[in-house]
Write a protein that holds these residues in place. Structure first.
Motif, PDB file in Angstrom:
ATOM      1  N   GLU A  27       0.322   5.476   0.167  1.00 26.17           N
ATOM      2  CA  GLU A  27      -0.584   6.608   0.324  1.00 26.17           C
ATOM      3  C   GLU A  27      -0.026   7.849  -0.368  1.00 26.17           C
ATOM      4  O   GLU A  27       1.183   8.000  -0.538  1.00 26.17           O
ATOM      5  CB  GLU A  27      -0.806   6.951   1.802  1.00 26.17           C
ATOM      6  CG  GLU A  27      -1.325   5.824   2.663  1.00 26.17           C
ATOM      7  CD  GLU A  27      -0.234   5.100   3.401  1.00 26.17           C
ATOM      8  OE1 GLU A  27      -0.501   4.537   4.479  1.00 26.17           O
ATOM      9  OE2 GLU A  27       0.915   5.084   2.907  1.00 26.17           O
ATOM     10  N   CYS A  42      -3.013   3.964   5.412  1.00 26.58           N
ATOM     11  CA  CYS A  42      -3.905   3.057   4.715  1.00 26.58           C
ATOM     12  C   CYS A  42      -3.650   1.645   5.245  1.00 26.58           C
ATOM     13  O   CYS A  42      -2.503   1.303   5.595  1.00 26.58           O
ATOM     14  CB  CYS A  42      -3.606   3.138   3.219  1.00 26.58           C
ATOM     15  SG  CYS A  42      -4.608   2.089   2.183  1.00 26.58           S
ATOM     16  N   CYS A  49      -4.799   5.783  -1.770  1.00 28.22           N
ATOM     17  CA  CYS A  49      -3.957   4.658  -1.383  1.00 28.22           C
ATOM     18  C   CYS A  49      -3.991   3.659  -2.529  1.00 28.22           C
ATOM     19  O   CYS A  49      -5.038   3.068  -2.819  1.00 28.22           O
ATOM     20  CB  CYS A  49      -4.464   4.033  -0.099  1.00 28.22           C
ATOM     21  SG  CYS A  49      -3.623   2.501   0.353  1.00 28.22           S
ATOM     22  N   ALA A  60      -2.868   0.149  -4.185  1.00 28.40           N
ATOM     23  CA  ALA A  60      -2.519  -1.195  -3.735  1.00 28.40           C
ATOM     24  C   ALA A  60      -1.890  -1.998  -4.868  1.00 28.40           C
ATOM     25  O   ALA A  60      -2.196  -1.794  -6.039  1.00 28.40           O
ATOM     26  CB  ALA A  60      -3.756  -1.908  -3.226  1.00 28.40           C
ATOM     27  N   MET A  76     -10.655  -2.401   3.059  1.00 26.87           N
ATOM     28  CA  MET A  76      -9.633  -1.362   3.169  1.00 26.87           C
ATOM     29  C   MET A  76     -10.036  -0.355   4.233  1.00 26.87           C
ATOM     30  O   MET A  76     -11.222  -0.127   4.484  1.00 26.87           O
ATOM     31  CB  MET A  76      -9.472  -0.643   1.825  1.00 26.87           C
ATOM     32  CG  MET A  76      -9.046  -1.540   0.683  1.00 26.87           C
ATOM     33  SD  MET A  76      -7.422  -2.257   0.921  1.00 26.87           S
ATOM     34  CE  MET A  76      -6.403  -0.783   0.961  1.00 26.87           C
ATOM     35  N   GLY A 103       0.283   0.899   4.932  1.00 29.03           N
ATOM     36  CA  GLY A 103       1.088   1.788   4.125  1.00 29.03           C
ATOM     37  C   GLY A 103       2.105   2.513   4.986  1.00 29.03           C
ATOM     38  O   GLY A 103       2.167   2.307   6.205  1.00 29.03           O
ATOM     39  N   LEU A 154       0.830  -1.197   0.000  1.00 31.69           N
ATOM     40  CA  LEU A 154       0.000   0.000   0.000  1.00 31.69           C
ATOM     41  C   LEU A 154       0.870   1.254   0.000  1.00 31.69           C
ATOM     42  O   LEU A 154       1.849   1.329   0.754  1.00 31.69           O
ATOM     43  CB  LEU A 154      -0.892   0.015   1.246  1.00 31.69           C
ATOM     44  CG  LEU A 154      -1.773  -1.228   1.453  1.00 31.69           C
ATOM     45  CD1 LEU A 154      -2.438  -1.188   2.827  1.00 31.69           C
ATOM     46  CD2 LEU A 154      -2.820  -1.322   0.358  1.00 31.69           C
TER      47      LEU A 154
END
Length: 122
Positions: free
Chosen positions: A6, A96, A22, A24, A34, A113, A4
């Motif tokens: 951000e 995240c 965010c 992925a 999420m 993240g 992740l």
């Protein structure tokens, strides 16, 4: 695990808005619930918002309900946090997070993240 990243943090005046993103990668994004968490200096990391894999159900902390909106685009492997009517107390590093189970996500995400700083000036 899913990776992740951000983006979208920054400095904003009280009453303003920001949108965090965010992105992925690494796993099938649509399999995951999420969420967003935040941590202010000297405080514990706290839950902010979560969204089920389908995007149908969302969950919010009382402190942000009515001001923040979480959403996702499974075609872009991205989750968003739209933050409106920002307050100085929203200042924090925003993270995240992901987990296949939205209930577990709220307490023990499986992926995080690196965080993005949000600063709200008065």
């Amino acid at each position: 695990q899913v990776q992740l990243v951000e983006s979208g943090g920054g400095l904003v005046q009280a009453g303003g808005s920001l949108r965090l993103s965010c992105a992925a990668s690494g796993r099938t994004f649509s399999n995951y619930a999420m969420g967003w968490f935040r941590q202010a200096p000297g405080q514990e990391r706290e839950f902010v918002a979560a969204i089920r894999w389908s995007g149908v159900m969302t969950y919010y902390a009382d402190s942000v309900k009515g001001r923040f909106t979480i959403s996702r685009d499974n075609a872009k492997d991205t989750v968003y946090l739209q933050m409106n009517s920002l307050k100085p107390e929203d200042t924090a590093v925003y993270y995240c997070a992901a987990h296949w189970n939205v209930l577990v996500l709220r307490t023990t995400p499986s992926s995080w993240g690196q965080g993005t700083q949000v600063t709200v000036s008065s």
